[in-house]
Design a protein around this motif. Structure first.
Motif, short mmCIF file in Angstrom:
data_model
loop_
_atom_site.label_atom_id
_atom_site.label_comp_id
_atom_site.label_asym_id
_atom_site.label_seq_id
_atom_site.Cartn_x
_atom_site.Cartn_y
_atom_site.Cartn_z
N THR A 6 0.78 -1.22 0.00
CA THR A 6 0.00 0.00 0.00
C THR A 6 0.82 1.28 0.00
O THR A 6 0.27 2.36 -0.22
N LEU A 9 0.41 4.00 -2.82
CA LEU A 9 -0.82 4.81 -2.75
C LEU A 9 -0.71 5.87 -1.67
O LEU A 9 -1.16 6.99 -1.85
N HIS A 14 -3.36 8.68 -3.58
CA HIS A 14 -4.54 8.09 -4.20
C HIS A 14 -5.42 7.45 -3.13
O HIS A 14 -4.94 6.62 -2.36
N ALA A 16 -7.99 4.87 -1.52
CA ALA A 16 -8.27 3.45 -1.78
C ALA A 16 -9.23 2.93 -0.72
O ALA A 16 -9.31 3.47 0.38
N ILE A 35 -9.17 1.70 -6.15
CA ILE A 35 -8.23 2.82 -6.12
C ILE A 35 -8.75 3.88 -7.07
O ILE A 35 -9.12 3.59 -8.21
N ARG A 38 -6.10 10.77 -7.67
CA ARG A 38 -5.82 11.66 -6.54
C ARG A 38 -7.00 12.58 -6.29
O ARG A 38 -7.62 13.07 -7.23
#
Length: 64
Positions: A6, A9, A14, A16, A35, A38
């Protein structure tokens, strides 16, 4: 060790979400990780809610 999957991300920002989708034939939970782009929190929450409405899972898990 889960952070190994992870960290990209977290680094890029981003959003998720992990959502339960169904139970396997053996009764094990199966899920999906969603996901978004942004700053796409609204998208990820909308998609997560849609999956949960389509496949209601609460109460389906066996007692431990």
């Amino acid at each position: 060790m889960e952070w190994l999957l992870t960290w990209p991300l977290n680094l890029t920002g981003h959003p998720a979400a992990s959502v339960p989708t169904e139970l396997s034939e053996d009764g094990h939970p199966i899920g999906a990780q969603l996901i978004a782009q942004r700053f796409g929190e609204e998208t990820i929450l909308t998609a997560s809610a849609a999956i949960e409405r389509r496949e209601p899972w609460s109460g389906d898990y066996p007692a431990l």
